[in-house]
Design a protein around this motif. Structure first.
Motif, mmCIF file in Angstrom:
data_model
loop_
_atom_site.group_PDB
_atom_site.id
_atom_site.type_symbol
_atom_site.label_atom_id
_atom_site.label_comp_id
_atom_site.label_asym_id
_atom_site.label_seq_id
_atom_site.Cartn_x
_atom_site.Cartn_y
_atom_site.Cartn_z
ATOM 1 N N LYS A 43 0.987 -1.299 -0.239
ATOM 2 C CA LYS A 43 -0.075 -0.017 -0.193
ATOM 3 C C LYS A 43 0.768 1.381 0.092
ATOM 4 N N ARG A 78 2.152 1.715 -3.664
ATOM 5 C CA ARG A 78 1.171 2.255 -4.639
ATOM 6 C C ARG A 78 1.398 3.618 -4.546
ATOM 7 N N VAL A 79 1.146 4.158 -3.515
ATOM 8 C CA VAL A 79 1.272 5.719 -2.992
ATOM 9 C C VAL A 79 2.628 6.366 -3.725
ATOM 10 N N ASN A 80 3.676 5.495 -3.400
ATOM 11 C CA ASN A 80 4.905 6.252 -4.014
ATOM 12 C C ASN A 80 5.106 6.067 -5.496
ATOM 13 N N ASP A 138 2.585 6.549 -7.400
ATOM 14 C CA ASP A 138 1.744 7.443 -8.121
ATOM 15 C C ASP A 138 2.200 9.222 -7.574
ATOM 16 N N LEU A 163 2.101 15.214 2.116
ATOM 17 C CA LEU A 163 2.076 13.724 2.195
ATOM 18 C C LEU A 163 2.738 13.651 3.570
ATOM 19 N N GLU A 188 1.199 3.790 7.211
ATOM 20 C CA GLU A 188 0.251 4.525 6.017
ATOM 21 C C GLU A 188 0.483 5.782 5.793
ATOM 22 N N PHE A 189 0.280 6.074 4.428
ATOM 23 C CA PHE A 189 0.457 7.503 3.807
ATOM 24 C C PHE A 189 -0.893 8.100 4.092
ATOM 25 N N THR A 201 -2.712 12.384 3.572
ATOM 26 C CA THR A 201 -2.684 13.653 3.295
ATOM 27 C C THR A 201 -3.042 14.536 4.689
#
Length: 287
Positions: free
Chosen positions: A32, A35-37, A39, A65, A113-114, A116
């Motif tokens: 997970k 995937r953020v990294n 994008d 972030l 978790e990432f 905002t």
């Protein structure tokens, strides 16, 4: 499980090492995060700040972030100079944040978790924490107010279980829970309805005093990641550093009675106490 003082020291060390630095490399063993990294790559972002909130550690990157981690029982953050050999195997790596001079590595971290800023506010856990005992703005009066309010809503809750509740006071763990109750002379199994205002004040005062005493190192320019065994007594001998925690069957350091242990709460956490210094009281205080 790392308690609030451990996370505070980790955040302080990470801030000194990578705070204000540009990320030159990022790795993760967690899908997970990957995937953020993919994008929104971390490379090129600046580490704006690192801070602790109770038992949570937050790393803020430019571009809105935030990496949020919780160690639970076995996780830890390590710092290495670039090229330095890790002290744990790569299979335990969960996150690596590289800057020009440092590698910050999270090993065995079960929660990462990432977020905002907006999604963090909607998070079910971090924004709902009680006041952080190690925060600069924390006050004894504010801590007592949270304890008293919870006691009014949950009069039958046992005080030691409440001390572990991160939504009441953030940062206390199983060691401090037992040590704080002992220092205040409060039996850890007493119901909140029986806890007096003075007892709450004493417990919060000791909680702040003990935790602050265990994060004193690191005020200089050096990076301190570990400051020795946690201590609540004044003894320098490592075998005498705590009053009751993990001392079941041994003599109380104050009165000589036998320290006891019993599992407590839904999580069956071990609670240590002295039956003489912390006598059973079952009285109702009218507030």
């Amino acid at each position: 499980m790392p308690e609030g003082d451990t996370i505070y020291r980790a955040a302080r060390a990470l801030q000194k090492a990578i705070g204000g630095k540009v990320v030159t490399g990022f790795e993760t063993g967690l899908a997970k995060l990957a995937r953020v990294n993919d994008d929104a790559p971390l490379v090129g972002r600046m580490v704006e700040k690192v801070e602790s909130r109770g038992k949570w550690l937050l790393i803020f990157f430019s571009g809105d972030l935030i990496l949020v981690t919780h160690m639970l029982m076995s996780g830890s953050w390590h710092l290495y100079r670039t090229g330095e050999r890790w002290r744990m195997g790569r299979s335990r790596m969960r996150v690596v944040i590289r800057t020009e001079d440092w590698e910050a590595v999270a090993f065995n971290v079960p929660i990462a978790e990432f977020h905002t800023a907006r999604s963090l506010e909607r998070s079910s856990q971090v924004p709902k924490l009680g006041p952080d005992i190690l925060a600069g703005e924390f006050t004894v009066a504010g801590g007592v107010e949270r304890l008293a309010a919870y006691g009014r809503e949950h009069p039958e809750a046992e005080i030691a279980v409440v001390l572990l509740n991160q939504r009441v006071l953030a940062g206390l763990g199983n060691v401090y829970k037992s040590e704080v109750a002992f220092a205040a002379g409060v039996n850890p199994f007493r119901a909140m309805r029986s806890i007096t205002q003075k007892e709450m004040e004493t417990m919060v005062e000791f909680a702040q005093r003990y935790m602050k005493a265990n994060v004193m190192d690191g005020k200089g320019e050096g990076i301190v990641t570990y400051s020795g065994n946690r201590r609540t007594t004044h003894a320098m001998n490592r075998e005498e550093r705590l009053w009751v925690y993990r001392r079941q069957g041994q003599e109380c350091r104050r009165c000589g009675a036998t320290v006891m242990m019993r599992r407590q709460g839904e999580q069956a956490r071990s609670t240590y106490w002295c039956p003489e210094c912390q006598p059973w009281v079952d009285k109702l205080e009218i507030r």
